[in-house]
Design a protein around this motif. Structure first.
Motif, PDB file in Angstrom:
ATOM      1  N   ILE A 168      -1.029  14.282  -2.199  1.00 51.39           N
ATOM      2  CA  ILE A 168      -1.146  13.645  -3.515  1.00 51.39           C
ATOM      3  C   ILE A 168      -0.152  12.487  -3.647  1.00 51.39           C
ATOM      4  O   ILE A 168      -0.493  11.385  -4.091  1.00 51.39           O
ATOM      5  CB  ILE A 168      -0.914  14.683  -4.636  1.00 51.39           C
ATOM      6  CG1 ILE A 168      -2.049  15.705  -4.644  1.00 51.39           C
ATOM      7  CG2 ILE A 168      -0.804  13.991  -5.994  1.00 51.39           C
ATOM      8  CD1 ILE A 168      -1.845  16.832  -5.638  1.00 51.39           C
ATOM      9  N   GLU A 169       1.097  12.737  -3.248  1.00 50.11           N
ATOM     10  CA  GLU A 169       2.113  11.701  -3.346  1.00 50.11           C
ATOM     11  C   GLU A 169       1.830  10.550  -2.391  1.00 50.11           C
ATOM     12  O   GLU A 169       2.068   9.379  -2.721  1.00 50.11           O
ATOM     13  CB  GLU A 169       3.491  12.307  -3.042  1.00 50.11           C
ATOM     14  CG  GLU A 169       3.987  13.289  -4.080  1.00 50.11           C
ATOM     15  CD  GLU A 169       4.338  12.614  -5.390  1.00 50.11           C
ATOM     16  OE1 GLU A 169       5.156  11.693  -5.362  1.00 50.11           O
ATOM     17  OE2 GLU A 169       3.773  12.997  -6.428  1.00 50.11           O
ATOM     18  N   SER A 172      -0.960   8.546  -3.927  1.00 52.37           N
ATOM     19  CA  SER A 172      -0.504   7.883  -5.147  1.00 52.37           C
ATOM     20  C   SER A 172       0.487   6.762  -4.853  1.00 52.37           C
ATOM     21  O   SER A 172       0.376   5.652  -5.404  1.00 52.37           O
ATOM     22  CB  SER A 172       0.137   8.921  -6.070  1.00 52.37           C
ATOM     23  OG  SER A 172       0.708   8.296  -7.198  1.00 52.37           O
ATOM     24  N   ASN A 173       1.470   7.032  -3.979  1.00 52.94           N
ATOM     25  CA  ASN A 173       2.558   6.071  -3.771  1.00 52.94           C
ATOM     26  C   ASN A 173       2.283   5.045  -2.677  1.00 52.94           C
ATOM     27  O   ASN A 173       2.856   3.954  -2.698  1.00 52.94           O
ATOM     28  CB  ASN A 173       3.852   6.819  -3.439  1.00 52.94           C
ATOM     29  CG  ASN A 173       4.342   7.649  -4.608  1.00 52.94           C
ATOM     30  OD1 ASN A 173       4.031   7.360  -5.760  1.00 52.94           O
ATOM     31  ND2 ASN A 173       5.085   8.707  -4.325  1.00 52.94           N
ATOM     32  N   VAL A 176      -2.791   4.018  -3.225  1.00 53.54           N
ATOM     33  CA  VAL A 176      -3.427   3.583  -4.469  1.00 53.54           C
ATOM     34  C   VAL A 176      -2.741   2.362  -5.086  1.00 53.54           C
ATOM     35  O   VAL A 176      -3.391   1.534  -5.725  1.00 53.54           O
ATOM     36  CB  VAL A 176      -3.448   4.754  -5.486  1.00 53.54           C
ATOM     37  CG1 VAL A 176      -3.891   4.281  -6.869  1.00 53.54           C
ATOM     38  CG2 VAL A 176      -4.365   5.853  -4.991  1.00 53.54           C
ATOM     39  N   ARG A 177      -1.452   2.224  -4.878  1.00 50.31           N
ATOM     40  CA  ARG A 177      -0.711   1.153  -5.559  1.00 50.31           C
ATOM     41  C   ARG A 177      -1.267  -0.244  -5.315  1.00 50.31           C
ATOM     42  O   ARG A 177      -1.452  -1.003  -6.284  1.00 50.31           O
ATOM     43  CB  ARG A 177       0.766   1.226  -5.161  1.00 50.31           C
ATOM     44  CG  ARG A 177       1.517   2.329  -5.892  1.00 50.31           C
ATOM     45  CD  ARG A 177       2.956   2.395  -5.458  1.00 50.31           C
ATOM     46  NE  ARG A 177       3.704   3.376  -6.246  1.00 50.31           N
ATOM     47  CZ  ARG A 177       4.983   3.653  -6.045  1.00 50.31           C
ATOM     48  NH1 ARG A 177       5.661   3.029  -5.094  1.00 50.31           N
ATOM     49  NH2 ARG A 177       5.586   4.545  -6.794  1.00 50.31           N
ATOM     50  N   SER A 180      -4.585  -0.497  -7.260  1.00 48.97           N
ATOM     51  CA  SER A 180      -4.432  -0.577  -8.715  1.00 48.97           C
ATOM     52  C   SER A 180      -3.818  -1.906  -9.139  1.00 48.97           C
ATOM     53  O   SER A 180      -4.208  -2.480 -10.162  1.00 48.97           O
ATOM     54  CB  SER A 180      -3.581   0.594  -9.221  1.00 48.97           C
ATOM     55  OG  SER A 180      -2.277   0.540  -8.674  1.00 48.97           O
TER      56      SER A 180
END
Length: 260
Positions: A168-169, A172-173, A176-177, A180
């Motif tokens: 997940i991290e 996300s880190n 995805v950054r 986004s």
């Protein structure tokens, strides 16, 4: 075709953002390329002019340059990265902010009226540059494994939760950054400009082509609403440049921070 309307209205859409070469035979030289090149020239000229005769009592141009530089340095870089490490990233953040700002505001400038970042490719390049920098400085400071551990293993999380937290991290880190970052900038520029096109072209069509006094009145109101949309779009253009650079600074700060 509506009753009383002489010709069919073609609504704006993605095709409205298609650009043609400015010079025949030079396919890559389109309006976004020209705007981006002009923005670089303006930024270089502005800061060169503001700094070449620096004085204790600043000229108007020097004062404006210091004001713009200090805004990025103090309100973005120092606040997001921290007072110990922020200075080395100020040139990149300052250049990035004013480049995005000028190319966004180009969508409101008469005769240009095209926000460069309404083309997703430009937003991708800006996001990938920031992604490479904040991951690069994080790896340089902590090493590859140390950075991976820093970004994917939050402190205080029980060991038995790590198999769930690490993917997940990581997504996300790390993954995805950049997506986004780019999509937020592109979507706001695209949506704001196409909304403005709808109001302006729709109002102009009803005013000039409808042949109806009632529709002509609606067209005038629509055009006035288009002016309000233009003001809103200008605000969004500025705030999106700020958000993009603030997030980049925060990512840099989180990449080099000692704690997750």
């Amino acid at each position: 075709m509506s009753a009383g309307v002489s010709t069919e209205f073609i609504s704006p859409g993605p095709q409205s953002f298609n650009t043609t070469p400015i010079i025949d035979g030079v396919d890559w030289f389109t309006k976004p390329v020209l705007v981006a090149a002009l923005s670089v020239v303006v930024i270089v000229w502005f800061y060169w002019g503001a700094s070449r005769k620096a004085a204790v009592v600043p000229s108007k141009l020097q004062f404006a340059g210091e004001l713009g530089y200090n805004f990025v340095r103090n309100s973005i870089a120092r606040d997001a990265i921290g007072s110990h490490d922020y200075m080395k990233y100020v040139p990149y953040l300052c250049g990035l902010f004013y480049f995005i700002l000028l190319n966004n505001v180009a969508g409101t400038i008469p005769l240009i009226q095209f926000p460069t970042f309404s083309h997703i490719g430009w937003a991708y390049v800006a996001a990938i540059m920031s992604w490479a920098i904040y991951n690069g400085v994080g790896i340089k400071k902590k090493g590859l494994w140390g950075y991976f551990k820093h970004q994917t293993m939050p402190a205080g999380v029980p060991v038995w939760l790590m198999p769930l937290m690490i993917p997940i991290e990581f997504i996300s880190n790390i993954l995805v950054r950049p997506v986004s970052l780019s999509l937020r900038l592109f979507a706001n520029m695209f949506a704001g400009h196409i909304l403005l096109l709808v109001f302006v072209t729709g109002g102009d069509y009803m005013l000039r082509e409808s042949g109806s006094i009632a529709l002509g009145g609606v067209g005038i109101i629509t055009l006035l609403m288009g002016l309000a949309i233009a003001g809103l779009e200008l605000f969004v253009q500025c705030i999106q440049a700020y958000i993009f650079v603030v997030l980049t600074a925060q990512y840099i700060g989180s990449a080099i921070a000692d704690e997750h």
